[in-house]
Design a protein around this motif. Structure first.
Motif, PDB file in Angstrom:
ATOM      1  N   ARG A   1       0.868  -1.174   0.000  1.00 27.07           N
ATOM      2  CA  ARG A   1       0.000   0.000   0.000  1.00 27.07           C
ATOM      3  C   ARG A   1       0.905   1.224   0.000  1.00 27.07           C
ATOM      4  NH1 ARG A   1       0.324   2.154   5.145  1.00 27.07           N
ATOM      5  NH2 ARG A   1       0.822   0.741   6.869  1.00 27.07           N
ATOM      6  N   LEU A   2       0.315   2.404  -0.011  1.00 25.65           N
ATOM      7  CA  LEU A   2       1.074   3.631   0.162  1.00 25.65           C
ATOM      8  C   LEU A   2       1.176   3.953   1.656  1.00 25.65           C
ATOM      9  CD1 LEU A   2      -0.398   5.768  -2.752  1.00 25.65           C
ATOM     10  CD2 LEU A   2       1.835   4.642  -2.663  1.00 25.65           C
ATOM     11  N   PRO A   3       2.160   4.753   2.044  1.00 28.25           N
ATOM     12  CA  PRO A   3       2.291   5.107   3.462  1.00 28.25           C
ATOM     13  C   PRO A   3       1.248   6.140   3.866  1.00 28.25           C
ATOM     14  CG  PRO A   3       3.919   6.284   2.175  1.00 28.25           C
ATOM     15  CD  PRO A   3       3.233   5.346   1.224  1.00 28.25           C
ATOM     16  N   HIS A   4       0.808   6.055   5.102  1.00 26.67           N
ATOM     17  CA  HIS A   4      -0.170   7.002   5.622  1.00 26.67           C
ATOM     18  C   HIS A   4       0.112   7.270   7.098  1.00 26.67           C
ATOM     19  CE1 HIS A   4      -2.767   6.869   2.077  1.00 26.67           C
ATOM     20  NE2 HIS A   4      -2.601   5.572   2.064  1.00 26.67           N
ATOM     21  N   GLN A   5      -0.357   8.409   7.569  1.00 26.80           N
ATOM     22  CA  GLN A   5      -0.346   8.721   8.995  1.00 26.80           C
ATOM     23  C   GLN A   5      -1.606   8.117   9.586  1.00 26.80           C
ATOM     24  OE1 GLN A   5       0.728  12.818  10.754  1.00 26.80           O
ATOM     25  NE2 GLN A   5      -1.475  12.868  10.488  1.00 26.80           N
ATOM     26  N   GLY A   6      -1.482   6.964  10.228  1.00 28.86           N
ATOM     27  CA  GLY A   6      -2.656   6.177  10.546  1.00 28.86           C
ATOM     28  C   GLY A   6      -2.987   6.008  12.013  1.00 28.86           C
ATOM     29  N   ILE A   7      -2.249   6.673  12.911  1.00 28.20           N
ATOM     30  CA  ILE A   7      -2.489   6.511  14.339  1.00 28.20           C
ATOM     31  C   ILE A   7      -2.578   7.892  14.984  1.00 28.20           C
ATOM     32  CG2 ILE A   7      -1.637   5.537  16.502  1.00 28.20           C
ATOM     33  CD1 ILE A   7       0.017   3.561  14.812  1.00 28.20           C
ATOM     34  N   ALA A   8      -3.610   8.103  15.803  1.00 27.37           N
ATOM     35  CA  ALA A   8      -3.768   9.364  16.529  1.00 27.37           C
ATOM     36  C   ALA A   8      -3.994   9.065  18.003  1.00 27.37           C
ATOM     37  CB  ALA A   8      -4.936  10.173  15.975  1.00 27.37           C
ATOM     38  N   ASN A   9      -3.191   9.688  18.850  1.00 28.87           N
ATOM     39  CA  ASN A   9      -3.381   9.619  20.302  1.00 28.87           C
ATOM     40  C   ASN A   9      -3.876  10.976  20.776  1.00 28.87           C
ATOM     41  OD1 ASN A   9      -2.269   6.922  21.426  1.00 28.87           O
ATOM     42  ND2 ASN A   9      -0.748   7.553  19.910  1.00 28.87           N
ATOM     43  N   VAL A  10      -5.108  11.002  21.307  1.00 29.34           N
ATOM     44  CA  VAL A  10      -5.741  12.254  21.708  1.00 29.34           C
ATOM     45  C   VAL A  10      -5.843  12.268  23.235  1.00 29.34           C
ATOM     46  CG1 VAL A  10      -7.662  13.822  21.268  1.00 29.34           C
ATOM     47  CG2 VAL A  10      -7.096  12.069  19.573  1.00 29.34           C
ATOM     48  N   THR A  11      -5.231  13.293  23.846  1.00 29.13           N
ATOM     49  CA  THR A  11      -5.123  13.340  25.304  1.00 29.13           C
ATOM     50  C   THR A  11      -5.911  14.518  25.869  1.00 29.13           C
ATOM     51  OG1 THR A  11      -2.939  12.332  25.189  1.00 29.13           O
ATOM     52  CG2 THR A  11      -3.525  13.421  27.248  1.00 29.13           C
ATOM     53  N   LEU A  12      -6.604  14.258  26.959  1.00 31.41           N
ATOM     54  CA  LEU A  12      -7.474  15.216  27.640  1.00 31.41           C
ATOM     55  C   LEU A  12      -6.691  15.933  28.745  1.00 31.41           C
ATOM     56  CD1 LEU A  12     -10.504  16.125  28.072  1.00 31.41           C
ATOM     57  CD2 LEU A  12     -10.740  14.107  29.537  1.00 31.41           C
ATOM     58  N   SER A  13      -6.941  17.245  28.873  1.00 37.75           N
ATOM     59  CA  SER A  13      -6.190  18.029  29.869  1.00 37.75           C
ATOM     60  C   SER A  13      -6.681  17.825  31.297  1.00 37.75           C
ATOM     61  CB  SER A  13      -6.261  19.515  29.513  1.00 37.75           C
ATOM     62  OG  SER A  13      -7.611  19.985  29.576  1.00 37.75           O
ATOM     63  N   ALA A  14      -7.971  17.515  31.458  1.00 40.23           N
ATOM     64  CA  ALA A  14      -8.562  17.309  32.785  1.00 40.23           C
ATOM     65  C   ALA A  14      -9.790  16.421  32.619  1.00 40.23           C
ATOM     66  CB  ALA A  14      -8.940  18.650  33.411  1.00 40.23           C
ATOM     67  N   PRO A  15     -10.231  15.736  33.673  1.00 41.42           N
ATOM     68  CA  PRO A  15     -11.388  14.849  33.535  1.00 41.42           C
ATOM     69  C   PRO A  15     -12.636  15.578  33.048  1.00 41.42           C
ATOM     70  CG  PRO A  15     -10.245  14.422  35.590  1.00 41.42           C
ATOM     71  CD  PRO A  15      -9.637  15.666  35.020  1.00 41.42           C
ATOM     72  N   LEU A  16     -13.414  14.907  32.232  1.00 44.15           N
ATOM     73  CA  LEU A  16     -14.708  15.439  31.801  1.00 44.15           C
ATOM     74  C   LEU A  16     -15.667  15.451  32.993  1.00 44.15           C
ATOM     75  CD1 LEU A  16     -14.943  13.484  28.421  1.00 44.15           C
ATOM     76  CD2 LEU A  16     -14.514  15.939  28.672  1.00 44.15           C
ATOM     77  N   SER A  17     -16.619  16.376  32.925  1.00 47.32           N
ATOM     78  CA  SER A  17     -17.571  16.490  34.031  1.00 47.32           C
ATOM     79  C   SER A  17     -18.945  16.875  33.509  1.00 47.32           C
ATOM     80  CB  SER A  17     -17.076  17.532  35.045  1.00 47.32           C
ATOM     81  OG  SER A  17     -16.919  18.786  34.414  1.00 47.32           O
ATOM     82  N   ALA A  18     -19.882  17.002  34.405  1.00 48.58           N
ATOM     83  CA  ALA A  18     -21.276  17.256  34.039  1.00 48.58           C
ATOM     84  C   ALA A  18     -21.401  18.444  33.091  1.00 48.58           C
ATOM     85  CB  ALA A  18     -22.098  17.496  35.306  1.00 48.58           C
ATOM     86  N   ALA A  19     -22.256  18.270  32.093  1.00 52.38           N
ATOM     87  CA  ALA A  19     -22.601  19.286  31.082  1.00 52.38           C
ATOM     88  C   ALA A  19     -21.588  19.391  29.957  1.00 52.38           C
ATOM     89  CB  ALA A  19     -22.834  20.653  31.711  1.00 52.38           C
ATOM     90  N   ASN A  20     -20.407  18.753  30.075  1.00 51.45           N
ATOM     91  CA  ASN A  20     -19.463  18.780  28.961  1.00 51.45           C
ATOM     92  C   ASN A  20     -20.061  18.117  27.717  1.00 51.45           C
ATOM     93  OD1 ASN A  20     -16.374  18.290  30.856  1.00 51.45           O
ATOM     94  ND2 ASN A  20     -17.300  20.173  30.110  1.00 51.45           N
ATOM     95  N   SER A  21     -19.856  18.743  26.578  1.00 51.83           N
ATOM     96  CA  SER A  21     -20.296  18.193  25.292  1.00 51.83           C
ATOM     97  C   SER A  21     -19.103  18.218  24.348  1.00 51.83           C
ATOM     98  CB  SER A  21     -21.448  19.008  24.712  1.00 51.83           C
ATOM     99  OG  SER A  21     -21.830  18.519  23.433  1.00 51.83           O
ATOM    100  N   THR A  22     -18.760  17.073  23.798  1.00 55.66           N
ATOM    101  CA  THR A  22     -17.541  16.951  22.992  1.00 55.66           C
ATOM    102  C   THR A  22     -17.886  16.621  21.553  1.00 55.66           C
ATOM    103  OG1 THR A  22     -16.284  16.195  24.913  1.00 55.66           O
ATOM    104  CG2 THR A  22     -15.351  15.736  22.733  1.00 55.66           C
ATOM    105  N   VAL A  23     -17.334  17.431  20.632  1.00 52.39           N
ATOM    106  CA  VAL A  23     -17.487  17.185  19.197  1.00 52.39           C
ATOM    107  C   VAL A  23     -16.153  16.718  18.640  1.00 52.39           C
ATOM    108  CG1 VAL A  23     -17.967  18.198  16.931  1.00 52.39           C
ATOM    109  CG2 VAL A  23     -19.336  18.862  18.914  1.00 52.39           C
ATOM    110  N   VAL A  24     -16.172  15.567  17.987  1.00 49.92           N
ATOM    111  CA  VAL A  24     -14.986  15.018  17.330  1.00 49.92           C
ATOM    112  C   VAL A  24     -15.094  15.315  15.838  1.00 49.92           C
ATOM    113  CG1 VAL A  24     -13.707  12.922  16.773  1.00 49.92           C
ATOM    114  CG2 VAL A  24     -14.764  13.183  19.036  1.00 49.92           C
ATOM    115  N   THR A  25     -14.044  15.912  15.296  1.00 50.23           N
ATOM    116  CA  THR A  25     -13.948  16.076  13.846  1.00 50.23           C
ATOM    117  C   THR A  25     -12.937  15.056  13.343  1.00 50.23           C
ATOM    118  OG1 THR A  25     -14.495  18.421  13.979  1.00 50.23           O
ATOM    119  CG2 THR A  25     -13.464  17.651  11.938  1.00 50.23           C
TER     120      THR A  25
END
Length: 260
Positions: free
Chosen positions: A54-78
């Motif tokens: 195949r061709l080479p690709h950037q295929g791994i993403a590690n996404v790190t959170l700065s602090a724990p999620l809490s009530a009312a948080n709403s997260t949108v992933v693009t």
């Protein structure tokens, strides 16, 4: 209309053409994933499969959170440029992270998405697919996300130009060799010397970098250059590849490959 004049300074070669008739080792793996592979592009092994590339690709993403999620948080992933359905905090930080990971894992082109239950989600694309991911959390407590990319590309060789493959044509004439398409056997040079088109200036003393992430200036992955282009290309070991000749950007240089 007949051709009435000829250039006496003929091209030295074309991308993917063998440089000489010295010892060359060419294998014929199958392009099992990619819609198009052009001669002169660097190939990656399909992990877990024999004689497939195949061709080479950037295929791994590690996404790190700065602090724990809490009530009312709403997260949108693009994900790969597409905004997914917002994920609203539910029950706990760990449960919400698992819900976000499950949403990502259900998308096309994603092999897996897993949470460590605390602060990190790891996304692995299906082989042959890239991944980009940004997370934005609104409402509730303020948190931010940081994405670090990596890859699992294993350099295999360079796609070879063969003389009996039809060229592509336009009203102005030939525009180069036709690509190998999904299901084709791709002649791959694993040892020997081959012409490649360089993305920037190279010399025989330059390191060899291999493009894994497309940009506006370089939309095709698998190309070769002398620097990382801000992390969009990865360094190949000089025990495996090295430049034999110099070339300016956009021209042909000779790459020597010595796969074990």
């Amino acid at each position: 209309m007949p051709q009435l004049s000829y250039n006496f300074l003929m091209n030295i070669g074309v991308a993917g053409e063998l440089y000489d008739i010295g010892f060359n080792n060419v294998l014929s793996p199958v392009s099992a994933i990619e819609p198009m592979i052009f001669p002169g592009q660097g190939l990656a092994k399909i992990i877990g499969q024999d004689l497939q590339v195949r061709l080479p690709h950037q295929g791994i993403a590690n996404v790190t959170l700065s602090a724990p999620l809490s009530a009312a948080n709403s997260t949108v992933v693009t994900l790969n440029g597409i905004a997914l359905t917002p994920v609203v905090y539910a029950t706990s930080n760990a449960a919400t992270l698992m819900a976000i990971a499950a949403l990502i894992a259900a998308q096309d082109g994603i092999a897996s998405a897993t949470s460590n239950g605390t602060d990190t989600i790891t996304i692995n694309a299906v082989q042959g697919f890239p991944v980009t991911a940004t997370f934005v959390t609104s409402s509730g407590s303020a948190v931010t996300w940081t994405t670090v990319y990596s890859n699992d590309n294993v350099f295999y060789g360079v796609a070879v130009y063969i003389q009996n493959k039809m060229n592509l044509y336009s009203p102005q004439g030939s525009v180069g060799p036709a690509p190998y398409i999904k299901g084709d056997a791709v002649p791959a040079l694993t040892r020997g010397r081959i012409y490649v088109t360089v993305e920037n200036n190279v010399t025989s003393d330059s390191p060899v970098y291999w493009r894994i992430t497309p940009t506006l200036s370089f939309p095709l992955v698998g190309g070769f250059r002398s620097d990382s282009d801000s992390g969009n290309a990865i360094l190949l070991s000089n025990n495996i590849v090295r430049w034999i000749t110099s070339a300016s950007a956009g021209n042909l240089a000779v790459l020597e490959i010595n796969q074990p």
